[in-house]
Design a protein around this motif. Sequence first.
Motif, PDB file in Angstrom:
ATOM      1  N   ALA A 524      44.325 -34.483 -79.681  1.00 28.24           N
ATOM      2  CA  ALA A 524      43.974 -33.596 -78.570  1.00 28.24           C
ATOM      3  C   ALA A 524      44.000 -34.347 -77.243  1.00 28.24           C
ATOM      4  CB  ALA A 524      42.582 -33.005 -78.810  1.00 28.24           C
ATOM      5  N   SER A 525      43.472 -35.583 -77.213  1.00 33.44           N
ATOM      6  CA  SER A 525      43.488 -36.353 -75.973  1.00 33.44           C
ATOM      7  C   SER A 525      44.909 -36.802 -75.636  1.00 33.44           C
ATOM      8  CB  SER A 525      42.559 -37.566 -76.081  1.00 33.44           C
ATOM      9  OG  SER A 525      42.991 -38.455 -77.088  1.00 33.44           O
ATOM     10  N   ASP A 526      45.719 -37.033 -76.674  1.00 28.41           N
ATOM     11  CA  ASP A 526      47.112 -37.430 -76.445  1.00 28.41           C
ATOM     12  C   ASP A 526      47.881 -36.339 -75.723  1.00 28.41           C
ATOM     13  OD1 ASP A 526      49.608 -38.789 -76.639  1.00 28.41           O
ATOM     14  OD2 ASP A 526      50.062 -37.623 -78.435  1.00 28.41           O
ATOM     15  N   SER A 527      47.557 -35.104 -76.052  1.00 26.17           N
ATOM     16  CA  SER A 527      48.266 -33.990 -75.406  1.00 26.17           C
ATOM     17  C   SER A 527      47.965 -33.892 -73.916  1.00 26.17           C
ATOM     18  CB  SER A 527      47.893 -32.674 -76.093  1.00 26.17           C
ATOM     19  OG  SER A 527      46.511 -32.387 -75.898  1.00 26.17           O
ATOM     20  N   LEU A 528      46.865 -34.533 -73.491  1.00 21.84           N
ATOM     21  CA  LEU A 528      46.499 -34.499 -72.067  1.00 21.84           C
ATOM     22  C   LEU A 528      47.120 -35.647 -71.283  1.00 21.84           C
ATOM     23  CD1 LEU A 528      42.665 -33.720 -72.494  1.00 21.84           C
ATOM     24  CD2 LEU A 528      44.483 -32.093 -71.920  1.00 21.84           C
ATOM     25  N   GLU A 529      47.630 -36.668 -71.975  1.00 22.42           N
ATOM     26  CA  GLU A 529      48.170 -37.854 -71.310  1.00 22.42           C
ATOM     27  C   GLU A 529      49.442 -37.521 -70.540  1.00 22.42           C
ATOM     28  OE1 GLU A 529      46.936 -40.823 -71.099  1.00 22.42           O
ATOM     29  OE2 GLU A 529      45.435 -41.003 -72.707  1.00 22.42           O
ATOM     30  N   ASP A 530      49.651 -38.251 -69.432  1.00 20.80           N
ATOM     31  CA  ASP A 530      50.861 -38.110 -68.614  1.00 20.80           C
ATOM     32  C   ASP A 530      51.886 -39.136 -69.114  1.00 20.80           C
ATOM     33  OD1 ASP A 530      52.784 -37.711 -66.715  1.00 20.80           O
ATOM     34  OD2 ASP A 530      51.649 -38.610 -65.051  1.00 20.80           O
ATOM     35  N   MET A 531      52.898 -38.664 -69.827  1.00 21.46           N
ATOM     36  CA  MET A 531      53.912 -39.560 -70.388  1.00 21.46           C
ATOM     37  C   MET A 531      55.133 -39.566 -69.459  1.00 21.46           C
ATOM     38  SD  MET A 531      52.282 -40.709 -72.876  1.00 21.46           S
ATOM     39  CE  MET A 531      53.603 -41.692 -73.582  1.00 21.46           C
ATOM     40  N   PHE A 532      54.972 -40.240 -68.332  1.00 24.53           N
ATOM     41  CA  PHE A 532      56.039 -40.304 -67.338  1.00 24.53           C
ATOM     42  C   PHE A 532      57.140 -41.243 -67.824  1.00 24.53           C
ATOM     43  CE2 PHE A 532      52.370 -42.917 -66.144  1.00 24.53           C
ATOM     44  CZ  PHE A 532      52.904 -44.192 -66.241  1.00 24.53           C
ATOM     45  N   SER A 533      58.221 -41.286 -67.073  1.00 22.45           N
ATOM     46  CA  SER A 533      59.396 -42.072 -67.459  1.00 22.45           C
ATOM     47  C   SER A 533      59.037 -43.542 -67.566  1.00 22.45           C
ATOM     48  CB  SER A 533      60.516 -41.883 -66.422  1.00 22.45           C
ATOM     49  OG  SER A 533      61.630 -42.672 -66.748  1.00 22.45           O
ATOM     50  N   GLY A 534      59.366 -44.132 -68.692  1.00 19.96           N
ATOM     51  CA  GLY A 534      59.095 -45.540 -68.922  1.00 19.96           C
ATOM     52  C   GLY A 534      57.831 -45.779 -69.713  1.00 19.96           C
ATOM     53  N   ARG A 535      56.967 -44.805 -69.822  1.00 19.26           N
ATOM     54  CA  ARG A 535      55.745 -44.972 -70.605  1.00 19.26           C
ATOM     55  C   ARG A 535      56.015 -44.521 -72.038  1.00 19.26           C
ATOM     56  NH1 ARG A 535      49.695 -42.266 -69.680  1.00 19.26           N
ATOM     57  NH2 ARG A 535      48.530 -43.989 -70.661  1.00 19.26           N
ATOM     58  N   LYS A 536      55.979 -45.441 -72.974  1.00 19.58           N
ATOM     59  CA  LYS A 536      56.361 -45.140 -74.341  1.00 19.58           C
ATOM     60  C   LYS A 536      55.184 -44.789 -75.230  1.00 19.58           C
ATOM     61  CE  LYS A 536      60.358 -48.185 -73.980  1.00 19.58           C
ATOM     62  NZ  LYS A 536      61.068 -49.382 -74.504  1.00 19.58           N
ATOM     63  N   THR A 537      53.975 -45.151 -74.828  1.00 19.14           N
ATOM     64  CA  THR A 537      52.814 -44.851 -75.643  1.00 19.14           C
ATOM     65  C   THR A 537      51.591 -44.710 -74.745  1.00 19.14           C
ATOM     66  OG1 THR A 537      51.528 -45.516 -77.601  1.00 19.14           O
ATOM     67  CG2 THR A 537      52.193 -47.263 -76.058  1.00 19.14           C
ATOM     68  N   ASN A 538      50.431 -44.439 -75.377  1.00 20.71           N
ATOM     69  CA  ASN A 538      49.163 -44.383 -74.656  1.00 20.71           C
ATOM     70  C   ASN A 538      48.046 -44.738 -75.620  1.00 20.71           C
ATOM     71  OD1 ASN A 538      47.975 -41.898 -75.912  1.00 20.71           O
ATOM     72  ND2 ASN A 538      49.827 -40.973 -75.027  1.00 20.71           N
ATOM     73  N   PRO A 539      46.840 -44.988 -75.160  1.00 15.74           N
ATOM     74  CA  PRO A 539      45.771 -45.432 -76.060  1.00 15.74           C
ATOM     75  C   PRO A 539      45.485 -44.450 -77.198  1.00 15.74           C
ATOM     76  CG  PRO A 539      45.172 -45.887 -73.783  1.00 15.74           C
ATOM     77  CD  PRO A 539      46.436 -45.086 -73.736  1.00 15.74           C
ATOM     78  N   SER A 540      45.608 -43.146 -76.923  1.00 19.46           N
ATOM     79  CA  SER A 540      45.323 -42.174 -77.991  1.00 19.46           C
ATOM     80  C   SER A 540      46.305 -42.338 -79.137  1.00 19.46           C
ATOM     81  CB  SER A 540      45.393 -40.753 -77.415  1.00 19.46           C
ATOM     82  OG  SER A 540      44.422 -40.571 -76.405  1.00 19.46           O
ATOM     83  N   ARG A 541      47.564 -42.536 -78.824  1.00 21.78           N
ATOM     84  CA  ARG A 541      48.580 -42.688 -79.869  1.00 21.78           C
ATOM     85  C   ARG A 541      48.388 -43.978 -80.669  1.00 21.78           C
ATOM     86  NH1 ARG A 541      54.253 -40.732 -76.943  1.00 21.78           N
ATOM     87  NH2 ARG A 541      53.512 -38.631 -76.381  1.00 21.78           N
ATOM     88  N   ILE A 542      47.796 -44.991 -80.042  1.00 21.77           N
ATOM     89  CA  ILE A 542      47.562 -46.247 -80.738  1.00 21.77           C
ATOM     90  C   ILE A 542      46.535 -46.060 -81.850  1.00 21.77           C
ATOM     91  CG2 ILE A 542      46.613 -48.587 -80.485  1.00 21.77           C
ATOM     92  CD1 ILE A 542      49.449 -48.254 -79.406  1.00 21.77           C
ATOM     93  N   TYR A 543      45.548 -45.236 -81.616  1.00 21.03           N
ATOM     94  CA  TYR A 543      44.450 -45.108 -82.571  1.00 21.03           C
ATOM     95  C   TYR A 543      44.782 -44.189 -83.743  1.00 21.03           C
ATOM     96  CZ  TYR A 543      41.004 -47.787 -79.965  1.00 21.03           C
ATOM     97  OH  TYR A 543      40.308 -48.808 -79.378  1.00 21.03           O
ATOM     98  N   ILE A 544      45.749 -43.312 -83.594  1.00 17.10           N
ATOM     99  CA  ILE A 544      46.066 -42.383 -84.701  1.00 17.10           C
ATOM    100  C   ILE A 544      46.539 -43.145 -85.938  1.00 17.10           C
ATOM    101  CG2 ILE A 544      47.626 -40.533 -85.428  1.00 17.10           C
ATOM    102  CD1 ILE A 544      47.432 -39.446 -82.556  1.00 17.10           C
ATOM    103  N   PRO A 545      47.529 -44.055 -85.842  1.00 20.33           N
ATOM    104  CA  PRO A 545      47.913 -44.804 -87.047  1.00 20.33           C
ATOM    105  C   PRO A 545      46.800 -45.731 -87.545  1.00 20.33           C
ATOM    106  CG  PRO A 545      49.097 -45.608 -85.121  1.00 20.33           C
ATOM    107  CD  PRO A 545      48.429 -44.348 -84.721  1.00 20.33           C
ATOM    108  N   ARG A 546      45.911 -46.210 -86.660  1.00 23.60           N
ATOM    109  CA  ARG A 546      44.797 -47.034 -87.118  1.00 23.60           C
ATOM    110  C   ARG A 546      43.871 -46.212 -88.015  1.00 23.60           C
ATOM    111  NH1 ARG A 546      42.323 -50.766 -82.277  1.00 23.60           N
ATOM    112  NH2 ARG A 546      44.286 -51.664 -81.492  1.00 23.60           N
ATOM    113  N   CYS A 547      43.607 -45.000 -87.575  1.00 21.62           N
ATOM    114  CA  CYS A 547      42.736 -44.137 -88.374  1.00 21.62           C
ATOM    115  C   CYS A 547      43.369 -43.889 -89.760  1.00 21.62           C
ATOM    116  CB  CYS A 547      42.508 -42.805 -87.664  1.00 21.62           C
ATOM    117  SG  CYS A 547      41.508 -42.935 -86.162  1.00 21.62           S
ATOM    118  N   GLU A 548      44.668 -43.661 -89.773  1.00 23.45           N
ATOM    119  CA  GLU A 548      45.356 -43.437 -91.046  1.00 23.45           C
ATOM    120  C   GLU A 548      45.289 -44.687 -91.914  1.00 23.45           C
ATOM    121  OE1 GLU A 548      49.198 -42.350 -89.674  1.00 23.45           O
ATOM    122  OE2 GLU A 548      48.643 -40.264 -89.238  1.00 23.45           O
TER     123      GLU A 548
END
Length: 564
Positions: A524-548
């Motif tokens: 849900a927080s990932d959907s709010l992130e601004d993924m502008f040109s050149g930004r390949k990830t964000n902190p929310s996306r980092i934690y999803i595979p950790r949780c898995e």
Amino acid sequence: MPPFMFDEIKNNNVIANAFLDSTKTDDPSLDDLIASGSVSFKTGMADYEFTSVKQLQLDLEDANKGSSDDGTKKALKKARANLGLLERNFLIISNLNRNNMIAEQRPMYFHYNPKKKRLAVGTDENKRSIVPFEFTGKKLYYGLTAAGTSDLNPMPFDSRYPMVGLHANALNTILDNRIIHEISKGWIAVVILGLGILLAFGVPALSPAMGGLATVVVVAGYTWLSFWLFSNKFVWIDMVGPLSTMAIGYLGITVYNYIQEEKNKQFLKESFGTYVSPELIDQMYDSGEEPSLGGEEGYHTAFFTDIQSFSAFSEKLTASELVALLNQYLTDMTDVLLENNGTLDKYIGDAIVAFYGAPIEIEDHEYWSCITAIKMQESLDLLRQSWQAEGDRWPEIVHHMQNRIGISSGQMVTGNMGSEARMNYTMMGDNVNTAARLESSAKQYGVYIQIANSTYEPVKDRMVVRDLDNVRVMGKNEPVKVWELISEVGKEPEKYKKILPAYHEALDLYKNQEWEKAIEAFKASDSLEDMFSGRKTNPSRIYIPRCEHFMANPPGDDWDGVWT
């Protein structure tokens, strides 16, 4: 001979005989002579009983005021005049007898005003007449002293001084042997030479405050000595030459020192101007602190920044274009650094290495480093806009340039390091390595300003941050608590007012090991992130595979939250 003159001479003879009477041990008094009737005197008052001359004078004055008869008043005034003449003659004869000169008695009168009153000394209550004998053996000067007379001339302490006083003072000086002696010009030259040597070598060796104090003491001491010698020893020592030497010499030294200080400050600015801000140079100069050779340990803040994916720029730009772009970027970033009390360490290609709190101490250097990082992001945004406005001059990668920043505060060594032939003012220490690792690891989280907990704690009430992680960075064994710096409090972008609450809610679920809920929250927080040109990830996306990962491999109840 008129009766009044006969009575005066007769009375004078009676008084003289009374002084010459060898049968008496004490000198006669006028009171005794009048009371005994030896001298001829009429009081002008009927049935008057004489007691003393002073009381008679008071009684005559009272009788005169109380009488209304003109004849009586005339008789009383005559009696007062005769009494005054009798007193005068008695005083003259008394003084003559004291000096065995009674035979030389003769009339002498002095007047001090148009009313022809005799000279007198003393106050109104104790006034007495001056008799001729008081001038015996004395030097008497007569002169004009009244305003409007021609014998008044200017003197050092009076613009209109009676010249008769000048002659009297000169005679007094001669009689008392108080001759004023002038110190020779040769000795004055020696004094001036001594003071000149003192000013040339003594005063410059002291601090400005002590030098000024020493000069004041010497001037005051010389002035006191001059007055003391003149007043007590009648020695005149020249004051103009020595004191002028001190005044002009000290003024010259002050001006010379000022010019030298300005030259030194200019040299310092030219030497350090490309490394530290002008304000810091002024503060360094005013404090008088010099960077010590070999390094000095202290608590400072290390600052690293470089351009994201800079190697790709080399492929898209020619060498001259790359140099022009990099110079423009580094100029703007360095200006921001120096404007916010930073010290430039070095450039490493596109990277900027800097620190805060050296070569002199800067208060709140953690805050200034954070402000610098925020301002650099703002300045880079303006650069991107200017490059985009130039159209096709620059490739797309330039239009979306990003830089990453790592900041860490702690103990480190700053100073001149290198060889004796070539030195560099730089920093070394574990916290320096931490800042460098934070700058490089920011790429993993998709953030652009990453700060250590040591930097965050002093500024936590003034900065908006995102809790990133508690990790072991490469090259370090101890875990490091890290944060993403967003902005100053109250200046965060609107999108972060939604992102941060959602993100931190998901992070709390992650720390509580509620993996499934945490995954949904991070999505849900990932959907709010601004993924502008050149930004390949964000902190929310980092934690999803950790949780898995932790769902399949639970860390246990004693998990400290550290990700390795």
